[in-house]
Design a protein around this motif. Structure first.
Motif, PDB file in Angstrom:
ATOM      1  N   MET A   1       0.843  -1.175   0.000  1.00 26.33           N
ATOM      2  CA  MET A   1       0.000   0.000   0.000  1.00 26.33           C
ATOM      3  C   MET A   1       0.885   1.232   0.000  1.00 26.33           C
ATOM      4  SD  MET A   1      -2.907   1.278   0.014  1.00 26.33           S
ATOM      5  CE  MET A   1      -4.208   2.156   0.736  1.00 26.33           C
ATOM      6  N   ILE A   2       0.586   2.140  -0.897  1.00 19.92           N
ATOM      7  CA  ILE A   2       1.362   3.361  -1.054  1.00 19.92           C
ATOM      8  C   ILE A   2       0.390   4.528  -1.130  1.00 19.92           C
ATOM      9  CG2 ILE A   2       3.009   4.585  -2.523  1.00 19.92           C
ATOM     10  CD1 ILE A   2       3.734   1.772  -3.702  1.00 19.92           C
ATOM     11  N   SER A   3       0.662   5.599  -0.388  1.00 19.13           N
ATOM     12  CA  SER A   3      -0.154   6.808  -0.464  1.00 19.13           C
ATOM     13  C   SER A   3       0.727   7.975  -0.881  1.00 19.13           C
ATOM     14  CB  SER A   3      -0.791   7.136   0.890  1.00 19.13           C
ATOM     15  OG  SER A   3      -1.770   6.199   1.217  1.00 19.13           O
ATOM     16  N   SER A   4       0.253   8.735  -1.845  1.00 17.43           N
ATOM     17  CA  SER A   4       1.017   9.877  -2.324  1.00 17.43           C
ATOM     18  C   SER A   4       0.612  11.137  -1.564  1.00 17.43           C
ATOM     19  CB  SER A   4       0.792  10.073  -3.824  1.00 17.43           C
ATOM     20  OG  SER A   4      -0.559  10.400  -4.069  1.00 17.43           O
ATOM     21  N   LEU A   5       1.427  12.162  -1.676  1.00 16.52           N
ATOM     22  CA  LEU A   5       1.131  13.422  -1.004  1.00 16.52           C
ATOM     23  C   LEU A   5      -0.145  14.064  -1.526  1.00 16.52           C
ATOM     24  CD1 LEU A   5       4.724  14.930  -0.752  1.00 16.52           C
ATOM     25  CD2 LEU A   5       3.321  14.012   1.106  1.00 16.52           C
ATOM     26  N   ASP A   6      -0.544  13.720  -2.758  1.00 15.17           N
ATOM     27  CA  ASP A   6      -1.782  14.284  -3.313  1.00 15.17           C
ATOM     28  C   ASP A   6      -3.010  13.457  -2.937  1.00 15.17           C
ATOM     29  OD1 ASP A   6      -1.365  12.104  -4.942  1.00 15.17           O
ATOM     30  OD2 ASP A   6      -1.061  13.257  -6.763  1.00 15.17           O
ATOM     31  N   GLY A   7      -2.842  12.491  -2.022  1.00 12.76           N
ATOM     32  CA  GLY A   7      -3.969  11.732  -1.495  1.00 12.76           C
ATOM     33  C   GLY A   7      -4.388  10.511  -2.292  1.00 12.76           C
ATOM     34  N   LEU A   8      -3.652  10.155  -3.336  1.00 13.24           N
ATOM     35  CA  LEU A   8      -3.989   8.984  -4.135  1.00 13.24           C
ATOM     36  C   LEU A   8      -3.344   7.740  -3.540  1.00 13.24           C
ATOM     37  CD1 LEU A   8      -3.552  10.569  -7.661  1.00 13.24           C
ATOM     38  CD2 LEU A   8      -5.675  10.208  -6.392  1.00 13.24           C
ATOM     39  N   ASN A   9      -4.020   6.607  -3.678  1.00 13.16           N
ATOM     40  CA  ASN A   9      -3.513   5.344  -3.155  1.00 13.16           C
ATOM     41  C   ASN A   9      -3.121   4.403  -4.285  1.00 13.16           C
ATOM     42  OD1 ASN A   9      -3.889   5.949  -0.382  1.00 13.16           O
ATOM     43  ND2 ASN A   9      -6.063   5.579  -0.638  1.00 13.16           N
ATOM     44  N   TYR A  10      -2.043   3.681  -4.078  1.00 17.04           N
ATOM     45  CA  TYR A  10      -1.510   2.750  -5.060  1.00 17.04           C
ATOM     46  C   TYR A  10      -1.176   1.438  -4.376  1.00 17.04           C
ATOM     47  CZ  TYR A  10      -0.916   7.042  -7.697  1.00 17.04           C
ATOM     48  OH  TYR A  10      -1.144   8.225  -8.332  1.00 17.04           O
ATOM     49  N   TYR A  11      -1.015   0.388  -5.173  1.00 20.06           N
ATOM     50  CA  TYR A  11      -0.581  -0.888  -4.616  1.00 20.06           C
ATOM     51  C   TYR A  11       0.210  -1.661  -5.665  1.00 20.06           C
ATOM     52  CZ  TYR A  11      -3.958  -3.571  -7.322  1.00 20.06           C
ATOM     53  OH  TYR A  11      -4.635  -4.153  -8.356  1.00 20.06           O
ATOM     54  N   ALA A  12       1.065  -2.524  -5.170  1.00 20.70           N
ATOM     55  CA  ALA A  12       1.795  -3.484  -5.998  1.00 20.70           C
ATOM     56  C   ALA A  12       1.693  -4.823  -5.286  1.00 20.70           C
ATOM     57  CB  ALA A  12       3.249  -3.078  -6.149  1.00 20.70           C
ATOM     58  N   GLU A  13       1.375  -5.850  -6.037  1.00 21.75           N
ATOM     59  CA  GLU A  13       1.249  -7.181  -5.462  1.00 21.75           C
ATOM     60  C   GLU A  13       2.010  -8.155  -6.340  1.00 21.75           C
ATOM     61  OE1 GLU A  13      -2.202 -10.277  -3.927  1.00 21.75           O
ATOM     62  OE2 GLU A  13      -2.778  -8.326  -4.703  1.00 21.75           O
ATOM     63  N   TYR A  14       2.621  -9.148  -5.698  1.00 21.94           N
ATOM     64  CA  TYR A  14       3.401 -10.155  -6.409  1.00 21.94           C
ATOM     65  C   TYR A  14       2.869 -11.538  -6.072  1.00 21.94           C
ATOM     66  CZ  TYR A  14       6.573  -6.310  -7.237  1.00 21.94           C
ATOM     67  OH  TYR A  14       7.100  -5.118  -7.629  1.00 21.94           O
ATOM     68  N   GLU A  15       2.752 -12.383  -7.088  1.00 20.11           N
ATOM     69  CA  GLU A  15       2.337 -13.767  -6.861  1.00 20.11           C
ATOM     70  C   GLU A  15       3.452 -14.566  -6.202  1.00 20.11           C
ATOM     71  OE1 GLU A  15       0.777 -15.706 -10.329  1.00 20.11           O
ATOM     72  OE2 GLU A  15      -0.353 -13.918 -10.903  1.00 20.11           O
TER      73      GLU A  15
END
Length: 123
Positions: A1-15
């Motif tokens: 889980m990643i949150s940017s300073l502009d309030g957007l959320n991101y994610y990276a997942e690996y199998e």
């Protein structure tokens, strides 16, 4: 889980995500099956990299890129000092900051929060 300073959320997942034991410097032995909305796999270059800390840099390219753990103010599987710095400085600048390079609109210092979770292998 990643949150940017502009309030957007991101994610990276690996199998697949495998780490070697202490005798092998906690080397990132395999990582595969990326999915997410980060704009790309910033960890792809780190396969076969050993875990580095500021007081013990095990990076592959210390001769070319300096000591990545010292420059990045953190610890990580640094193969090169450039795509992901999960332990960088909050509100840092450039490669010393907390960043995931491929996040849309990223200019290194756009993250306010990052969390990595690793679970045991499934039987």
């Amino acid at each position: 889980m990643i949150s940017s300073l502009d309030g957007l959320n991101y994610y990276a997942e690996y199998e697949l995500f495998r780490i070697a034991n202490e005798d092998n410097l906690y080397r990132l032995t395999n990582i595969d099956g990326y999915s997410g909305n980060t704009g790309g796999d910033a960890m792809a270059w780190d396969i076969q990299s050993a875990w580095s800390t500021k007081d013990r840099d095990n990076g592959k390219h210390t001769d070319v890129h300096g000591e990545c753990a010292v420059e990045g103010h953190g610890a990580y599987w640094y193969s090169v000092c450039g795509d992901f710095n999960p332990n960088g400085l909050y509100n840092g600048s450039g490669s010393t900051s907390l960043f995931w390079r491929d996040i849309p609109g990223s200019n290194f210092n756009n993250l306010k929060f990052l969390e990595m979770k690793i679970r045991p292998a499934r039987s």
